[in-house]
Write a protein that holds these residues in place. Structure first.
Motif, PDB file in Angstrom:
ATOM      1  N   LEU A   7       7.741   1.376  11.091  1.00 13.30           N
ATOM      2  CA  LEU A   7       8.396   0.272  11.393  1.00 13.30           C
ATOM      3  C   LEU A   7       7.752  -0.997  11.400  1.00 13.30           C
ATOM      4  N   CYS A   8       6.550  -0.963  11.864  1.00 14.12           N
ATOM      5  CA  CYS A   8       5.465  -2.097  11.961  1.00 14.12           C
ATOM      6  C   CYS A   8       5.427  -2.616  10.651  1.00 14.12           C
ATOM      7  N   ALA A   9       5.139  -1.646   9.578  1.00 14.24           N
ATOM      8  CA  ALA A   9       4.969  -2.405   8.322  1.00 14.24           C
ATOM      9  C   ALA A   9       6.143  -3.000   7.760  1.00 14.24           C
ATOM     10  N   GLN A 165      -8.704   0.484  13.259  1.00 12.98           N
ATOM     11  CA  GLN A 165      -8.893  -0.550  13.095  1.00 12.98           C
ATOM     12  C   GLN A 165      -7.807  -1.484  12.179  1.00 12.98           C
ATOM     13  N   TYR A 166      -7.029  -0.482  11.792  1.00 11.86           N
ATOM     14  CA  TYR A 166      -5.713  -0.935  11.089  1.00 11.86           C
ATOM     15  C   TYR A 166      -4.441  -1.069  11.427  1.00 11.86           C
ATOM     16  N   ASN A 167      -3.754  -2.002  11.027  1.00 10.71           N
ATOM     17  CA  ASN A 167      -2.375  -2.309  11.741  1.00 10.71           C
ATOM     18  C   ASN A 167      -1.513  -1.165  11.564  1.00 10.71           C
ATOM     19  N   ASP A 168      -1.711  -0.261  10.557  1.00 11.20           N
ATOM     20  CA  ASP A 168      -0.622   0.639  10.312  1.00 11.20           C
ATOM     21  C   ASP A 168      -1.403   1.467   9.133  1.00 11.20           C
ATOM     22  N   VAL A 179      -3.556   1.789   3.908  1.00  6.58           N
ATOM     23  CA  VAL A 179      -3.772   1.202   5.177  1.00  6.58           C
ATOM     24  C   VAL A 179      -3.296  -0.398   4.944  1.00  6.58           C
ATOM     25  N   LEU A 180      -3.050  -0.898   6.490  1.00  7.22           N
ATOM     26  CA  LEU A 180      -2.322  -2.246   6.273  1.00  7.22           C
ATOM     27  C   LEU A 180      -3.666  -3.129   7.181  1.00  7.22           C
TER      28      LEU A 180
END
Length: 336
Positions: A7-9, A165-168, A179-180
């Protein structure tokens, strides 16, 4: 617990995902390639879940509040709001005790304990302590975990292999994981090296050597070097399965091959992936199954249908679900 599409993506990509039908991408929590050939199928009867074999014979009597397919010999089942695991004989190997639980993969399963996520083995022993804010299933020996708002990867001992370290993140598939970074997706290898730089608005895992990515609100496909193989041109697309990928042009869905050539002209309202030579396809409000020529071999008469697996497919008729074989014959008449 991490969803197939996160969902964050999705929140970052509302303009893209407004036309990206999540139901056609991740209707089930369990991808076909993750399921094991157990010969057992989850079914519901009078509101309780059990398991049948390929002939429709009840093997595990309905008694669970919910049930998921078998992976690595065990199936997640729910009783009185708690999740546990049963074996193929119906023996509760791990008693229902978890607020949330996912499938076994690489010998471990993620479970929720006290608001944090941990990993247990097939006997129910906690192997990796509950210390993660969110987590994903193991894939190719690594699992994505969330710590203080960032995602990284651990190995099966719980050791951090790739720092958070990644947002997603997505799971590893064919040696790479999406990776986001900021608002862009790229792909890393198992050492954490950025193999394909973050430059995509959205991305999905690799299958059959290619991955769907979004550039300027259009879906295309890249290979593992990051080279564009099929130029971004589709309103929506999904991963390859049995050599074909679902794509949407305008409001209709069809299929392309790995060269980008149209194999089945977009004319369906929705489609599922090909498995065992057939794909679910919706015309109007009803679903049926088409072959690789795009012709219906099982008429569109269901309210929804799942992909075929081990010769059977689950289909919905009203509020009831049943199983059919590859000819469309009911193996289990729809029940609820």
């Amino acid at each position: 617990m991490k969803r197939t599409i996160h969902l964050c993506a999705a929140s970052i990509l509302l303009s893209v995902l407004a036309v990206f039908c999540l139901a056609t991408v991740a209707r089930s929590q369990l991808d076909i390639e993750d399921r094991e050939k157990a010969g057992l199928f989850a079914m519901v009867q009078n509101g309780k879940w059990g398991f049948i074999d390929r002939t429709g014979k009840t093997v595990i009597a309905p008694g669970y509040d919910a049930a998921h397919p078998f992976t690595e010999g065990l199936a997640r089942v729910q009783l009185e709001g708690k999740w546990g695991y049963t074996d193929k004989k119906g023996t509760m190997v791990i008693k229902p005790q978890f607020a949330a639980a996912d499938r076994f993969s690489d010998g471990l399963a993620e479970v929720s304990i006290g608001g944090k996520f941990a990993y247990i083995d097939r006997m129910g022993k906690v192997i990796i302590d509950a210390r993660f804010d969110d987590s994903a299933v193991f894939s190719e020996g690594l699992a994505g975990v969330k710590i203080r708002g960032k995602w990284g990867f651990i190995d099966k001992t719980g050791k951090t292999v790739i720092e958070a370290q990644y947002n997603d993140v997505q799971r590893f598939s064919e040696g790479l994981a999406g990776v986001l970074v900021g608002k862009k997706f790229g792909y890393i290898d198992r050492t954490g090296r950025m193999v394909i730089e973050p430059k995509y608005d959205f991305a999905l895992p690799f299958t059959e050597g290619l991955a769907p990515v979004v550039i300027d609100k259009k879906f295309g496909f890249i290979d593992k070097t990051g080279s564009i193989v099929i130029k971004p041109q589709f309103r929506n697309a999904n991963r390859f399965s049995e050599g074909l990928a679902r794509v949407q042009i305008g409001r209709k869905w069809g299929f392309i091959d790995k060269t980008g050539a149209t194999v089945i002209t977009p004319r369906f309202d929705k489609v599922n992936r090909f498995t065992e030579g057939l794909a679910g396809a919706q015309t109007g409000k009803k679903w049926g199954y088409i072959d690789r020529s795009g012709s219906y071999v099982i008429d569109a008469r269901y309210d929804f249908c799942d992909p075929f697996f081990e010769g059977l497919a689950r289909v919905q008729a009203g509020n009831k679900w049943g199983y059919i074989d590859g000819t469309g014959k009911y193996i289990l008449e729809p029940t609820e």
